[in-house]
Scaffold this motif. Structure first.
Motif, PDB file in Angstrom:
ATOM      1  N   TYR A   1       0.748  -1.311   0.041  1.00 27.89           N
ATOM      2  CA  TYR A   1       0.077  -0.082   0.049  1.00 27.89           C
ATOM      3  C   TYR A   1       0.661   1.256   0.154  1.00 27.89           C
ATOM      4  O   TYR A   1       0.343   2.321  -0.060  1.00 27.89           O
ATOM      5  CB  TYR A   1      -0.812   0.057   1.122  1.00 27.89           C
ATOM      6  N   GLY A   2       2.055   1.196  -0.003  1.00 27.36           N
ATOM      7  CA  GLY A   2       2.810   2.264  -0.086  1.00 27.36           C
ATOM      8  C   GLY A   2       3.216   3.073   1.337  1.00 27.36           C
ATOM      9  O   GLY A   2       3.269   4.423   1.307  1.00 27.36           O
ATOM     10  N   LEU A   3       2.866   2.428   2.357  1.00 27.77           N
ATOM     11  CA  LEU A   3       2.934   3.018   3.593  1.00 27.77           C
ATOM     12  C   LEU A   3       4.320   2.857   4.029  1.00 27.77           C
ATOM     13  O   LEU A   3       4.367   2.746   5.416  1.00 27.77           O
ATOM     14  CB  LEU A   3       1.898   2.348   4.752  1.00 27.77           C
ATOM     15  N   GLY A   4       5.393   3.120   3.330  1.00 27.50           N
ATOM     16  CA  GLY A   4       6.715   3.018   3.828  1.00 27.50           C
ATOM     17  C   GLY A   4       7.394   4.327   4.364  1.00 27.50           C
ATOM     18  O   GLY A   4       6.818   5.426   4.363  1.00 27.50           O
ATOM     19  N   PRO A   5       8.740   3.992   4.660  1.00 24.01           N
ATOM     20  CA  PRO A   5       9.219   5.406   5.263  1.00 24.01           C
ATOM     21  C   PRO A   5       9.607   6.207   4.046  1.00 24.01           C
ATOM     22  O   PRO A   5       9.905   5.731   2.966  1.00 24.01           O
ATOM     23  CB  PRO A   5      10.646   4.590   5.996  1.00 24.01           C
ATOM     24  N   ALA A   6      10.021   7.361   4.451  1.00 30.19           N
ATOM     25  CA  ALA A   6      10.429   8.375   3.347  1.00 30.19           C
ATOM     26  C   ALA A   6      11.705   7.896   2.840  1.00 30.19           C
ATOM     27  O   ALA A   6      12.057   8.489   1.817  1.00 30.19           O
ATOM     28  CB  ALA A   6      10.406   9.813   3.802  1.00 30.19           C
ATOM     29  N   ALA A   7      12.616   7.291   3.596  1.00 25.05           N
ATOM     30  CA  ALA A   7      13.991   6.961   3.202  1.00 25.05           C
ATOM     31  C   ALA A   7      14.409   5.559   3.710  1.00 25.05           C
ATOM     32  O   ALA A   7      13.997   5.149   4.800  1.00 25.05           O
ATOM     33  CB  ALA A   7      14.960   8.171   3.700  1.00 25.05           C
ATOM     34  N   HIS A   8      15.410   5.064   3.002  1.00 19.91           N
ATOM     35  CA  HIS A   8      15.848   3.788   3.335  1.00 19.91           C
ATOM     36  C   HIS A   8      17.286   4.093   3.631  1.00 19.91           C
ATOM     37  O   HIS A   8      18.068   5.014   2.959  1.00 19.91           O
ATOM     38  CB  HIS A   8      15.688   2.667   2.293  1.00 19.91           C
ATOM     39  N   THR A   9      18.047   3.476   4.169  1.00 16.09           N
ATOM     40  CA  THR A   9      19.567   3.470   4.543  1.00 16.09           C
ATOM     41  C   THR A   9      20.368   2.060   4.235  1.00 16.09           C
ATOM     42  O   THR A   9      19.416   1.118   4.522  1.00 16.09           O
ATOM     43  CB  THR A   9      20.037   3.883   5.943  1.00 16.09           C
ATOM     44  N   GLY A  10      21.206   2.142   3.750  1.00 13.60           N
ATOM     45  CA  GLY A  10      22.026   0.576   3.726  1.00 13.60           C
ATOM     46  C   GLY A  10      21.459  -0.130   2.614  1.00 13.60           C
ATOM     47  O   GLY A  10      21.304  -1.309   2.945  1.00 13.60           O
ATOM     48  N   GLY A  11      20.660   0.243   1.673  1.00 17.06           N
ATOM     49  CA  GLY A  11      19.957  -0.522   0.538  1.00 17.06           C
ATOM     50  C   GLY A  11      18.697  -0.602   0.793  1.00 17.06           C
ATOM     51  O   GLY A  11      17.805   0.192   0.998  1.00 17.06           O
ATOM     52  N   ARG A  12      18.378  -2.050   1.502  1.00 12.64           N
ATOM     53  CA  ARG A  12      16.873  -2.300   1.977  1.00 12.64           C
ATOM     54  C   ARG A  12      16.483  -2.059   3.412  1.00 12.64           C
ATOM     55  O   ARG A  12      15.432  -2.199   3.646  1.00 12.64           O
ATOM     56  CB  ARG A  12      16.704  -3.603   1.465  1.00 12.64           C
ATOM     57  N   HIS A  13      17.527  -1.449   4.087  1.00 14.13           N
ATOM     58  CA  HIS A  13      16.989  -1.443   5.519  1.00 14.13           C
ATOM     59  C   HIS A  13      16.001   0.018   5.627  1.00 14.13           C
ATOM     60  O   HIS A  13      16.346   1.028   5.273  1.00 14.13           O
ATOM     61  CB  HIS A  13      18.473  -1.036   6.344  1.00 14.13           C
ATOM     62  N   ARG A  14      14.981  -0.411   6.359  1.00 14.00           N
ATOM     63  CA  ARG A  14      14.059   0.745   6.615  1.00 14.00           C
ATOM     64  C   ARG A  14      14.365   1.458   7.877  1.00 14.00           C
ATOM     65  O   ARG A  14      14.646   0.841   8.814  1.00 14.00           O
ATOM     66  CB  ARG A  14      12.670  -0.024   6.796  1.00 14.00           C
ATOM     67  N   ARG A  15      14.210   2.907   7.718  1.00 16.24           N
ATOM     68  CA  ARG A  15      14.393   3.713   8.882  1.00 16.24           C
ATOM     69  C   ARG A  15      13.360   4.570   8.937  1.00 16.24           C
ATOM     70  O   ARG A  15      12.874   5.428   8.003  1.00 16.24           O
ATOM     71  CB  ARG A  15      15.740   4.334   8.830  1.00 16.24           C
ATOM     72  N   TRP A  16      12.433   4.512  10.038  1.00 20.57           N
ATOM     73  CA  TRP A  16      11.148   5.232  10.105  1.00 20.57           C
ATOM     74  C   TRP A  16      11.195   6.550  11.063  1.00 20.57           C
ATOM     75  O   TRP A  16      11.553   6.617  12.200  1.00 20.57           O
ATOM     76  CB  TRP A  16      10.036   4.389  10.900  1.00 20.57           C
ATOM     77  N   THR A  17      10.666   7.720  10.708  1.00 26.77           N
ATOM     78  CA  THR A  17      10.467   8.784  11.133  1.00 26.77           C
ATOM     79  C   THR A  17       9.232   9.007  12.016  1.00 26.77           C
ATOM     80  O   THR A  17       8.386   8.168  11.970  1.00 26.77           O
ATOM     81  CB  THR A  17      10.624  10.070  10.480  1.00 26.77           C
ATOM     82  N   ALA A  18       9.130  10.076  12.744  1.00 27.41           N
ATOM     83  CA  ALA A  18       7.786  10.163  13.503  1.00 27.41           C
ATOM     84  C   ALA A  18       6.887  10.598  12.551  1.00 27.41           C
ATOM     85  O   ALA A  18       5.737  10.040  12.829  1.00 27.41           O
ATOM     86  CB  ALA A  18       8.039  11.463  14.497  1.00 27.41           C
ATOM     87  N   GLU A  19       7.030  11.089  11.549  1.00 24.40           N
ATOM     88  CA  GLU A  19       5.698  11.235  10.579  1.00 24.40           C
ATOM     89  C   GLU A  19       5.447   9.855   9.912  1.00 24.40           C
ATOM     90  O   GLU A  19       4.419   9.330   9.767  1.00 24.40           O
ATOM     91  CB  GLU A  19       6.452  12.139   9.316  1.00 24.40           C
TER      92      GLU A  19
END
Length: 331
Positions: free
Chosen positions: A41-59
């Motif tokens: 559904y595209g409810l992903g984080p605004a940015a990834h780090t290290g390739g596929r690693h997800r990093r989530w902000t407060a937003e």
């Protein structure tokens, strides 16, 4: 599995961002559910780090919290995602019976939101599970069920894939002179096994937080209670499961011994539902004088239609039942 996503350590908090594991713990869902919402559904984080690693902000976290709140009302995940992406204060969700389509945002606000939620993919998953069941193919059926639960999480997999498949097999059985009884039993057995494989470890009892789940006397359809028990354990809530056809005296004894916050009684048909029994259980008291407590009794299953009262809530689906338990426990 990506260890950096699930460890919840300092690496996950670098720069004030959370790992998928930390986000899942805050939301009370499985990490696979968070990843599935990102992919589908595209409810992903605004940015990834290290390739596929997800990093989530407060937003990012706030967006997922809106998704959780909407699905807890019983809204299908695809529609809940569209509403969540509309903004922090979405309009009240329509009733489950509504057929009105909810428009998608004109401009996708997140990565991947331009893609359709792919309801066709879900239909294909149902067809695949049905074909494996009809072939009595143990290996294929287990693989398809495991994949559905791993990708979507317990609640979504049950609601969008497993339950529609069970209903389709049931209709085929009804329309064919009861020729497919073995298929229905085969599918139910393997669904039960998949739930056990993917259910989180049992949660220890906590005062005022335990849920007792049992079928009404003479009722043997346990599968819906098994998925509810797994979904509650996924939320970190303690459950005591007693299964099918629990005698009245045994049910009362179990309630008195455990002092649960919630008792869920399943009835598949009206012949097994008993409103007097539900009222009797809801009147059981325990605790010291002046601080006595009673359980909230949830009447679960189609057998209770037309037999419920305001003090006997009747959640219509799995998501609603989980939400009702969480509400009772929080009180």
């Amino acid at each position: 599995m990506d260890v950096t996503e699930g460890d919840g350590g300092a690496a996950g908090r670098a720069g004030g961002r959370l790992t998928t594991g930390e986000v899942a713990r805050r939301l009370g869902v499985a990490p696979t559910t968070v990843r599935s919402w990102d992919r589908r559904y595209g409810l992903g984080p605004a940015a990834h780090t290290g390739g596929r690693h997800r990093r989530w902000t407060a937003e990012d976290l706030a967006l997922l919290e809106r998704m959780c709140a909407l699905t807890a009302t019983g809204l299908p995940p695809a529609e809940a995602a569209r509403l969540a992406l509309d903004g922090p204060e979405p309009a009240p969700p329509p009733a489950r019976e509504s057929t009105a389509r909810i428009p998608r945002p004109a401009t996708p606000a997140r990565r991947g939101t331009g893609a359709d939620p792919r309801p066709g993919d879900v239909r294909q998953e149902c067809k695949g599970v049905t074909r494996a069941a009809l072939r009595l193919d143990t290996v294929a059926l287990d693989r398809l069920l495991d994949t559905a639960i791993e990708e979507h999480g317990l609640v979504t997999a049950w609601t969008e894939v497993i339950m529609p498949t069970l209903q389709a097999v049931g209709r085929r059985w009804e329309n064919s002179g009861q020729r497919y009884v073995e298929v229905e039993h085969f599918l139910s057995w393997h669904v039960s096994g998949a739930l056990r494989r993917h259910a989180p470890p049992a949660v220890a009892d906590r005062a005022g937080a335990t849920t007792v789940l049992a079928c009404a006397p003479a009722e043997n359809h346990t599968l819906p209670l098994e998925v509810l028990a797994a979904a509650l354990a996924e939320q970190g809530l303690p459950v005591r499961m007693f299964g099918g056809a629990l005698p009245v005296d045994s049910l009362v004894a179990a309630v008195r011994r455990t002092g649960p916050a919630v008792v869920g009684l399943w009835a598949q048909s009206r012949t097994t539902a008993s409103r007097p029994l539900a009222q009797h259980v809801s009147a059981i008291e325990w605790g010291v004088r002046g601080a006595r407590r009673r359980p909230v009794v949830l009447t679960l299953g189609p057998g209770w239609a037309g037999q419920t009262l305001p003090d006997l809530p009747h959640p219509p689906g799995l998501a609603e039942a989980v939400a009702a338990v969480r509400s009772a426990v929080s009180r």
